[in-house]
Design an enzyme around this catalytic site. Structure first.
Site, PDB file in Angstrom:
ATOM      1  N   LYS A  30       0.666  -1.141  -0.012  1.00 26.06           N
ATOM      2  CA  LYS A  30      -0.055  -0.092  -0.037  1.00 26.06           C
ATOM      3  C   LYS A  30       0.757   1.223   0.084  1.00 26.06           C
ATOM      4  O   LYS A  30       0.494   2.160  -0.715  1.00 26.06           O
ATOM      5  CB  LYS A  30      -0.932   0.202   1.092  1.00 26.06           C
ATOM      6  N   ARG A  55      11.402  -6.798   4.766  1.00 24.41           N
ATOM      7  CA  ARG A  55      11.297  -5.193   4.846  1.00 24.41           C
ATOM      8  C   ARG A  55      12.017  -4.484   5.490  1.00 24.41           C
ATOM      9  O   ARG A  55      12.102  -5.014   6.862  1.00 24.41           O
ATOM     10  CB  ARG A  55       9.531  -4.912   5.160  1.00 24.41           C
ATOM     11  N   ARG A  66      11.874  -2.169  10.802  1.00 23.05           N
ATOM     12  CA  ARG A  66      10.754  -1.559  11.754  1.00 23.05           C
ATOM     13  C   ARG A  66      10.288  -2.314  13.162  1.00 23.05           C
ATOM     14  O   ARG A  66      10.308  -3.338  12.915  1.00 23.05           O
ATOM     15  CB  ARG A  66       9.326  -1.364  11.018  1.00 23.05           C
ATOM     16  N   ARG A 115      -1.023  -7.141  14.055  1.00 17.84           N
ATOM     17  CA  ARG A 115      -1.537  -6.327  13.185  1.00 17.84           C
ATOM     18  C   ARG A 115      -2.493  -7.120  11.994  1.00 17.84           C
ATOM     19  O   ARG A 115      -3.417  -6.399  11.299  1.00 17.84           O
ATOM     20  CB  ARG A 115      -0.492  -5.493  12.480  1.00 17.84           C
TER      21      ARG A 115
END
Ligand code: AMP
Length: 219
Positions: free
Chosen positions: A13, A129, A162, A173
């Protein structure tokens, strides 16, 4: 034009929102990025949300809606012609608040794009990521690493994992996404403004699918 991107963490996204900013001239409103920036700057708001972010829980709605409202005011002042929302709204009350905020501006969400992705792809994306701690640029350790190890190509900041990309926080999440965010597809679906794109494709192909969807409806 106001567009909402809906998809689980790792669906791409944020990257797609960046691309839409470049191709449509809209403002990206990414609540996750805004919270991370507040945190990095050590503001009162940043300190307030730090623990919530790390646990993968949701920041209270009033705080989240206020940070979005600030961005909408920048658009009122002429900063952009609309917005692409990334990571907002995440539940029904945020969606209703957004509708009300836009209605007060004689505007409305025109497109909701759901980025659908398989669990296998999702785990690969999330575990690999990495993000720039200064500008938020997103990398992947295998598919799109920065040219110089842990240094951001865009701004020279340090590229890190992260804090909420741990297995526990990812799981939390994804559960919140399934329980409270996915139902927004029904909320917007009743208006006939939802389109689905295949998020398993390469980033370029996903972008093309999104642009096709937006053009197909933009008559
Ligand atoms: P994201 O970058 O969209 O994955 O968001 C990172 C974290 O920021 C989330 O796990 C939440 O803790 C917080 N957050 C981002 N957007 C929202 C939102 N719309 N409502 C509540 N919390 C949010």
């Amino acid at each position: 034009m106001y567009i909402v991107l809906i998809g689980p963490q790792g669906s791409g996204k944020g990257t797609q929102a960046d691309r839409l900013v470049a191709s449509l001239g809209v403002m990206k409103i990414s609540t996750g990025e805004l919270f991370r920036a507040e945190r990095a700057a050590g503001t009162e708001l940043g300190n307030l949300v730090a623990g919530i972010l790390d646990a993968g829980e949701l920041v209270p709605d009033d705080v989240t809606i206020a940070i979005v409202e600030e961005r909408l005011k920048q658009i009122d002042a002429g900063a952009a012609s609309g917005a692409v929302f990334d990571g907002f709204p995440r539940n029904l009350s945020q969606a209703e608040a957004l509708d009300a905020a836009l209605a007060g501006r004689d505007a409305a969400i025109e497109h909701v794009v759901s980025i659908d992705i398989s669990e296998e792809k999702l785990i690969d994306r999330l575990s690999g990521r990495r993000v720039c701690s200064s500008c938020g640029a997103v990398y992947h350790i295998d598919h799109s690493p920065p040219a110089n190890d842990a240094i951001c190509d865009r701004c020279g900041g340090s590229v890190v994992q992260r804090a909420d990309d741990t297995p526990e926080a990812i799981q939390r999440r994804l559960a919140i996404f399934a329980e409270t965010t996915k139902p927004l597809l029904d909320y917007y679906g009743e208006r006939g403004i939802v389109s689905h794109v295949d998020g398993d494709q390469a980033m370029e192909a996903v972008e093309e699918s999104i642009l096709n969807v937006l053009q197909g409806r933009a008559v």
